[in-house]
Scaffold this active site. Structure first.
Site, PDB file in Angstrom:
ATOM      1  CE1 TYR A 182     -27.497   6.903  19.781  1.00  0.00           C
ATOM      2  CE2 TYR A 182     -29.856   7.424  19.356  1.00  0.00           C
ATOM      3  CZ  TYR A 182     -28.434   7.706  19.463  1.00  0.00           C
ATOM      4  OH  TYR A 182     -28.039   9.109  19.118  1.00  0.00           O
ATOM      5  CE  LYS A 239      -1.994  -4.781   1.448  1.00  0.00           C
ATOM      6  NZ  LYS A 239      -0.981  -5.724   1.449  1.00  0.00           N
ATOM      7  CB  ALA A 277       9.660  -5.169   2.004  1.00  0.00           C
TER       8      ALA A 277
HETATM    9  N1  LIG Z   1       5.196  -9.086  -2.443  1.00  0.00           N
HETATM   10  C1  LIG Z   1       4.937  -8.575  -1.329  1.00  0.00           C
HETATM   11  O1  LIG Z   1       4.194  -8.781  -0.550  1.00  0.00           O
HETATM   12  C2  LIG Z   1       5.616  -7.286  -0.959  1.00  0.00           C
HETATM   13  C3  LIG Z   1       5.963  -6.448  -2.138  1.00  0.00           C
HETATM   14  N2  LIG Z   1       6.581  -5.192  -1.597  1.00  0.00           N
HETATM   15  C4  LIG Z   1       7.210  -4.619  -2.882  1.00  0.00           C
HETATM   16  O2  LIG Z   1       8.541  -4.042  -2.394  1.00  0.00           O
HETATM   17  C5  LIG Z   1       8.897  -2.667  -2.940  1.00  0.00           C
HETATM   18  C6  LIG Z   1       9.466  -2.085  -1.628  1.00  0.00           C
HETATM   19  O3  LIG Z   1       8.335  -1.870  -0.629  1.00  0.00           O
HETATM   20  P1  LIG Z   1       8.814  -1.210   0.798  1.00  0.00           P
HETATM   21  O4  LIG Z   1      10.069  -1.685   1.318  1.00  0.00           O
HETATM   22  O5  LIG Z   1       7.473  -0.989   1.491  1.00  0.00           O
HETATM   23  O6  LIG Z   1       9.077   0.600   0.357  1.00  0.00           O
HETATM   24  P2  LIG Z   1      10.366   1.305   0.916  1.00  0.00           P
HETATM   25  O7  LIG Z   1      10.218   2.730   0.141  1.00  0.00           O
HETATM   26  O8  LIG Z   1      10.390   1.168   2.499  1.00  0.00           O
HETATM   27  O9  LIG Z   1      11.579   0.789   0.538  1.00  0.00           O
HETATM   28  C7  LIG Z   1      12.097   0.564  -0.938  1.00  0.00           C
HETATM   29  C8  LIG Z   1      13.530   0.536  -0.972  1.00  0.00           C
HETATM   30  O10 LIG Z   1      13.947   0.218  -2.324  1.00  0.00           O
HETATM   31  C9  LIG Z   1      15.067   1.054  -2.641  1.00  0.00           C
HETATM   32  N3  LIG Z   1      15.188   1.073  -4.280  1.00  0.00           N
HETATM   33  C10 LIG Z   1      14.060   1.685  -5.063  1.00  0.00           C
HETATM   34  N4  LIG Z   1      14.459   1.468  -6.433  1.00  0.00           N
HETATM   35  C11 LIG Z   1      15.746   0.735  -6.187  1.00  0.00           C
HETATM   36  C12 LIG Z   1      16.667   0.378  -7.359  1.00  0.00           C
HETATM   37  N5  LIG Z   1      16.257   0.646  -8.883  1.00  0.00           N
HETATM   38  N6  LIG Z   1      17.676  -0.045  -6.799  1.00  0.00           N
HETATM   39  C13 LIG Z   1      17.944  -0.463  -5.657  1.00  0.00           C
HETATM   40  N7  LIG Z   1      17.129  -0.112  -4.604  1.00  0.00           N
HETATM   41  C14 LIG Z   1      15.921   0.691  -4.963  1.00  0.00           C
HETATM   42  C15 LIG Z   1      14.799   2.514  -2.293  1.00  0.00           C
HETATM   43  O11 LIG Z   1      15.872   3.345  -2.187  1.00  0.00           O
HETATM   44  C16 LIG Z   1      14.246   2.106  -0.772  1.00  0.00           C
HETATM   45  O12 LIG Z   1      15.306   1.852   0.261  1.00  0.00           O
HETATM   46  C17 LIG Z   1       7.580  -2.099  -3.551  1.00  0.00           C
HETATM   47  O13 LIG Z   1       7.806  -2.454  -5.118  1.00  0.00           O
HETATM   48  C18 LIG Z   1       6.368  -3.117  -2.837  1.00  0.00           C
HETATM   49  O14 LIG Z   1       5.450  -3.202  -3.648  1.00  0.00           O
HETATM   50  C19 LIG Z   1       6.352  -4.330  -0.495  1.00  0.00           C
HETATM   51  C20 LIG Z   1       5.794  -5.266   0.482  1.00  0.00           C
HETATM   52  C21 LIG Z   1       5.189  -6.541   0.376  1.00  0.00           C
HETATM   53  C1  LIG Z   2       1.780  -6.251  -0.938  1.00  0.00           C
HETATM   54  C2  LIG Z   2       1.960  -5.004  -0.446  1.00  0.00           C
HETATM   55  O1  LIG Z   2       1.765  -4.694   0.715  1.00  0.00           O
HETATM   56  C3  LIG Z   2       2.828  -4.135  -1.110  1.00  0.00           C
HETATM   57  O2  LIG Z   2       3.317  -4.374  -2.361  1.00  0.00           O
HETATM   58  O3  LIG Z   2       3.107  -2.853  -0.699  1.00  0.00           O
HETATM   59 MG   LIG Z   3       1.926  -2.953   1.407  1.00  0.00          MG
END
Ligand SMILES: NC(=O)C1=CN([C@@H]2O[C@H](COP(=O)(O)OP(=O)(O)OC[C@H]3O[C@@H](n4cnc5c(N)ncnc54)[C@H](O)[C@@H]3O)[C@@H](O)[C@H]2O)C=CC1
Ligand SMILES: CC(=O)C(=O)O
Ligand SMILES: [Mg+2]
Length: 476
Positions: free
Chosen positions: A114, A169, A273
């Site tokens: 410091y 995370k 995603a």
């Molecule tokens: N396993 C992994 O490592 C990861 C998993 N995820 C999961 O993926 C999902 C999406 O995450 P993000 O892309 O970050 O969210 P986001 O909000 O950017 O996108 C989600 C998309 O899914 C669509 N959606 C939601 N319900 C739907 C349905 N019933 N039918 C069709 N489309 C639908 C939405 O309209 C949106 O466009 C979440 O459940 C998240 O937890 C996301 C990142 C990593």
């Molecule tokens: C695993 C992750 O980052 C998510 O589900 O948003």
């Molecule tokens: Mg995430």
């Protein structure tokens, strides 16, 4: 139901029991009759008339846990003193802390770490800002930045609700790759403001991990920060997920004997995603990807307000399939779910090609209950840790940042991501590869080193590394 059973909830029940013959037997019987599973019993305090015990009970879910507690409250000779949920106990006071690297034992130490001596270090950095990498935490520290708008599959739960995920995370960054990561949960959804704040805090950090920011804002935020900062900016939900997905698919296709070019792939959830996973698949050679969101299949005959969907429709669905998931999934080899629970049904699975590959990756509840899907698929993966084949970005983000920090990469580019995907896939040897084991376990110690080394090599090859020979004898 089966999904709930495997997830479960673990309760610690502090109970005061009368010291009468058979009281404990009555208690265990009551828990068993209510469907609870006793995992542990600890004696806390015993007197002549009563005994206080902590009984750890596994229940299907929260409501089932409440039913067990109610049954015990109705039991004569038993008083429920307290009920704690083990998951909540793990979160008490947060999950991470900051530790000094050396103690400040006396005035001499104080004047070095410091004032006054620290001023010499400050001036050295002022004269040569690159010295911040040598003389501060910058070289090993990543900001995990969210606005809480797309937290797991929970949606827009706000910045405070997002803290436990970001702390989680940070734990994983540290445990798997010795990266010090810090959660920063912003109380704004304004794109300009998020960009301004992240730029303003960037001097402390060697990298920015954007997390759980909803689409389409996440794309602009990342693009602008990548253009304006000279440290890696990486939207984990896009690229971390995409890297691990590709790793899983490389191995799954070996099992079914098909090349990426031959696959028909359906992606549901064209958000952060879903878009990034599609981009990496196209970059890796997949030709036929069909995207489905709430309004149905994305097709080039429709004009979308969302510019990323406009891009998506132009670059996917080559045979212009229209309709919904029902139409898209007919004859598909691969389903990739990045949407939400209940999107995929057994009827859909029955329409897929032979040896279907299903990656139901929505968190915390996948697009289909894995136990329901299992009889109809060849390879099944989810984002969860309680099933085989966990396709989760945790396999990627610690190692990718370890590599980027070690070589002081200016950015994380496509080549580094593809190299990371191949590195993850390669950890599963041909002898080990099977339907239940297409990606290594999160706890496989080889992952972080393999990913970071592949990332460093790719960074050097593409000219984005600022330091070519990381010293692995140091911890950071
Ligand atoms: N396993 C992994 O490592 C990861 C998993 N995820 C999961 O993926 C999902 C999406 O995450 P993000 O892309 O970050 O969210 P986001 O909000 O950017 O996108 C989600 C998309 O899914 C669509 N959606 C939601 N319900 C739907 C349905 N019933 N039918 C069709 N489309 C639908 C939405 O309209 C949106 O466009 C979440 O459940 C998240 O937890 C996301 C990142 C990593
Ligand atoms: C695993 C992750 O980052 C998510 O589900 O948003
Ligand atoms: Mg995430």
């Amino acid at each position: 139901m089966a999904l709930q059973q495997r997830t479960g909830t673990s309760l610690i029940l502090r109970l005061e029991l009368d010291q009468s013959v058979g009281a404990f037997g009555q208690l265990t019987r009551a828990i068993g009759e209510a469907g609870g599973d006793i995992v542990a019993v600890d004696v806390i305090h015993v007197t002549k008339n009563t005994a206080i015990r902590d009984v750890t009970v596994q229940a299907f879910d929260r409501v089932h846990g409440e039913r067990i507690v109610q049954a015990l409250k109705e039991l004569p000779g038993v008083r429920v003193v307290n009920v704690s949920d083990r998951t909540f106990l793990l979160h008490l006071g947060g999950k991470i802390s900051i530790q000094p690297k050396s103690p400040v034992k006396n005035r001499d130490d104080l004047s070095r770490v410091y004032t006054p001596d620290v001023a010499r270090v400050c001036t050295a950095i002022q004269e040569d800002p690159a010295k911040a990498f040598q003389l501060t935490i910058k070289r090993n520290t990543v900001a995990i930045v969210t606005d809480g708008t797309a937290v797991l599959g929970l949606g827009d739960i706000g910045p405070a609700g997002a803290i436990p995920v970001m702390e989680g995370k940070a734990m994983l960054f540290k445990q798997f790759a010795d990266v010090d990561a810090f959660p920063i949960c912003l109380d704004t959804k304004d794109t300009d403001e998020i960009v301004r704040i992240v730029k303003a805090i960037a001097p402390t950090f060697g990298g920015i991990n954007l997390e759980d920011i909803s689409s389409p804002r996440c794309f602009e935020i990342e693009d602008r920060l990548r253009a304006e900062l000279d440290i890696p900016v990486f939207h984990d939900d896009q690229h971390g997920t995409a890297v691990v997905l590709l790793a899983g698919l490389l191995n799954a296709t070996k099992l079914i004997g098909k090349k990426l070019e031959q696959l028909q792939v359906v992606v549901t959830g064209i958000g952060a995603a879903g878009v990034a996973c599609t981009k990496i698949l196209l970059a890796a050679g997949v030709k036929n990807v069909i995207g489905v969101d709430r309004q149905g299949v994305l097709t080039r005959s429709v004009n979308y307000d969302n510019p990323i969907w406009q891009w998506y429709a132009q670059n996917t669905n080559p045979y212009e399939v229209r309709g919904g998931l029902q139409e898209a999934i007919a004859g598909a080899d691969v389903f990739i779910g990045l949407s939400g629970p209940g999107v995929l049904t057994v009827d859909h699975l029955k329409k897929m090609a032979r040896d279907p590959i299903v990656f139901a990756m929505a968190n915390p509840v996948p697009e289909i209950d894995p136990e329901e899907a299992e009889p109809y698929v060849r390879v099944l993966a989810t984002g969860r840790s309680d099933y085989p084949n966990q396709i989760n970005n945790v396999l990627c983000f610690p190692g990718i940042f370890r590599g980027a920090l070690d070589c002081r990469a200016k950015t994380i580019n496509e080549e580094m991501k593809l190299a990371a995907a191949r590195a993850i896939a390669s950890i599963v040897t041909d002898d080990e590869l099977n339907e239940q084991y297409i990606v290594p376990s999160v706890f496989n110690k080889k992952i972080s080193r393999a990913v970071s080394q592949a990332v460093i090599d790719a960074a050097i090859a593409t000219g984005v590394a600022r330091r070519e020979r990381p010293d692995y004898t140091q911890s950071n």
